[in-house]
Design a protein around this motif. Structure first.
Motif, mmCIF file in Angstrom:
data_model
loop_
_atom_site.group_PDB
_atom_site.id
_atom_site.type_symbol
_atom_site.label_atom_id
_atom_site.label_comp_id
_atom_site.label_asym_id
_atom_site.label_seq_id
_atom_site.Cartn_x
_atom_site.Cartn_y
_atom_site.Cartn_z
ATOM 1 N N PHE A 10 -28.213 21.368 15.867
ATOM 2 C CA PHE A 10 -29.348 21.192 16.771
ATOM 3 C C PHE A 10 -30.372 22.277 16.481
ATOM 4 N N GLY A 11 -31.632 21.987 16.732
ATOM 5 C CA GLY A 11 -32.700 22.932 16.452
ATOM 6 C C GLY A 11 -33.289 23.539 17.696
ATOM 7 N N HIS A 12 -34.490 24.105 17.557
ATOM 8 C CA HIS A 12 -35.249 24.742 18.632
ATOM 9 C C HIS A 12 -34.552 25.983 19.183
ATOM 10 N N VAL A 13 -33.905 26.748 18.289
ATOM 11 C CA VAL A 13 -33.247 27.983 18.712
ATOM 12 C C VAL A 13 -33.675 29.160 17.849
ATOM 13 N N GLY A 14 -34.840 29.090 17.258
ATOM 14 C CA GLY A 14 -35.350 30.189 16.446
ATOM 15 C C GLY A 14 -35.455 29.787 14.996
ATOM 16 N N LYS A 15 -36.312 30.503 14.294
ATOM 17 C CA LYS A 15 -36.548 30.206 12.887
ATOM 18 C C LYS A 15 -35.288 30.476 12.072
ATOM 19 N N SER A 16 -34.917 29.533 11.230
ATOM 20 C CA SER A 16 -33.749 29.619 10.344
ATOM 21 C C SER A 16 -32.435 29.697 11.100
ATOM 22 N N ASN A 17 -32.390 29.191 12.321
ATOM 23 C CA ASN A 17 -31.162 29.157 13.107
ATOM 24 C C ASN A 17 -30.841 27.724 13.491
ATOM 25 N N PHE A 18 -29.587 27.498 13.862
ATOM 26 C CA PHE A 18 -29.213 26.201 14.412
ATOM 27 C C PHE A 18 -28.119 26.391 15.454
ATOM 28 N N TYR A 19 -28.060 25.458 16.382
ATOM 29 C CA TYR A 19 -27.027 25.439 17.414
ATOM 30 C C TYR A 19 -26.004 24.400 17.002
ATOM 31 N N LYS A 20 -24.761 24.812 16.834
ATOM 32 C CA LYS A 20 -23.698 23.897 16.448
ATOM 33 C C LYS A 20 -23.143 23.251 17.707
ATOM 34 N N GLY A 21 -23.420 21.961 17.865
ATOM 35 C CA GLY A 21 -22.988 21.251 19.059
ATOM 36 C C GLY A 21 -22.372 19.913 18.709
ATOM 37 N N TYR A 22 -22.065 19.141 19.744
ATOM 38 C CA TYR A 22 -21.368 17.878 19.570
ATOM 39 C C TYR A 22 -22.146 16.737 20.197
ATOM 40 N N VAL A 23 -22.064 15.587 19.541
ATOM 41 C CA VAL A 23 -22.647 14.353 20.052
ATOM 42 C C VAL A 23 -21.505 13.356 20.161
ATOM 43 N N TYR A 24 -21.411 12.684 21.287
ATOM 44 C CA TYR A 24 -20.354 11.710 21.521
ATOM 45 C C TYR A 24 -20.974 10.315 21.526
ATOM 46 N N LEU A 25 -20.481 9.457 20.606
ATOM 47 C CA LEU A 25 -21.063 8.130 20.431
ATOM 48 C C LEU A 25 -19.982 7.066 20.275
ATOM 49 N N ARG A 26 -20.391 5.823 20.572
ATOM 50 C CA ARG A 26 -19.536 4.668 20.310
ATOM 51 C C ARG A 26 -20.133 3.912 19.123
ATOM 52 N N ALA A 27 -19.270 3.525 18.192
ATOM 53 C CA ALA A 27 -19.736 2.794 17.013
ATOM 54 C C ALA A 27 -18.542 2.139 16.329
ATOM 55 N N GLU A 28 -18.832 1.405 15.257
ATOM 56 C CA GLU A 28 -17.791 0.725 14.493
ATOM 57 C C GLU A 28 -17.244 1.591 13.364
ATOM 58 N N SER A 29 -18.090 2.491 12.803
ATOM 59 C CA SER A 29 -17.645 3.292 11.660
ATOM 60 C C SER A 29 -18.248 4.695 11.727
ATOM 61 N N LYS A 30 -17.697 5.580 10.908
ATOM 62 C CA LYS A 30 -18.207 6.952 10.845
ATOM 63 C C LYS A 30 -19.618 6.990 10.268
ATOM 64 N N LYS A 31 -19.891 6.103 9.333
ATOM 65 C CA LYS A 31 -21.217 6.045 8.726
ATOM 66 C C LYS A 31 -22.268 5.676 9.772
ATOM 67 N N GLU A 32 -21.952 4.751 10.633
ATOM 68 C CA GLU A 32 -22.873 4.352 11.697
ATOM 69 C C GLU A 32 -23.099 5.498 12.684
ATOM 70 N N VAL A 33 -22.047 6.257 12.966
ATOM 71 C CA VAL A 33 -22.167 7.415 13.859
ATOM 72 C C VAL A 33 -23.073 8.464 13.243
ATOM 73 N N ALA A 34 -22.930 8.697 11.945
ATOM 74 C CA ALA A 34 -23.773 9.684 11.267
ATOM 75 C C ALA A 34 -25.238 9.276 11.327
ATOM 76 N N GLU A 35 -25.523 7.994 11.136
ATOM 77 C CA GLU A 35 -26.910 7.513 11.208
ATOM 78 C C GLU A 35 -27.475 7.645 12.614
ATOM 79 N N LYS A 36 -26.678 7.285 13.619
ATOM 80 C CA LYS A 36 -27.147 7.368 15.010
ATOM 81 C C LYS A 36 -27.344 8.816 15.449
#
Length: 137
Positions: A10-36
């Motif tokens: 995730f962004g918006h936490v300072g220049k050259s930084n990132f927030y490592k977080g989780y997104v929970y989704l329903r889908a048919e495959s891992k590829k679809e989850v990555a796209e969403k």
């Protein structure tokens, strides 16, 4: 439908930084989850490595994860001031980007080409003979 947990940057936490977080989704495959998950709010959309991991989970963990995300104020901020107030609850999950050097080079100030032109003999000839036609066929 299967339930998935995607680890993303995730962004918006300072220049050259990132927030490592989780997104929970329903889908048919891992590829679809990555796209969403790439186009979820606050995810670094333009980064090739924005999706760090995708794993399949059960429904209970999915619902529990959704509740955890609702409790984090970072996801419900509307402006910078609100985000700064809730920064303390996510600061232990903020990391530096690996390619910081590349970003600094890309954002560097563009320099004048005057030195290059002064070293060029054709430019020197043109500068001293302004009245002559430079492009003579």
């Amino acid at each position: 439908m299967k339930y998935f947990k995607a680890t993303v940057k995730f962004g918006h936490v300072g220049k050259s930084n990132f927030y490592k977080g989780y997104v929970y989704l329903r889908a048919e495959s891992k590829k679809e989850v990555a796209e969403k998950s790439r186009y979820c709010p606050r995810v670094k959309h333009d980064h090739k490595d924005a999706i760090l991991n995708v794993e399949e989970i059960d429904k209970d963990l999915y619902l529990e994860g959704l509740e955890k995300n609702r409790a984090i104020n970072y996801f419900s901020c509307y402006n910078v001031q609100e985000q700064r107030e809730c920064f303390c609850e996510i600061e232990d999950s903020i990391f530096k980007e690996n390619n910081v050097e590349c970003k600094q080079v890309r954002h560097s100030k563009k320099r004048s080409l005057r030195k290059t032109y002064n070293d060029d003999p054709d430019f020197d000839y043109y500068r001293h003979n302004k009245n002559l036609d430079y492009f003579v066929a």
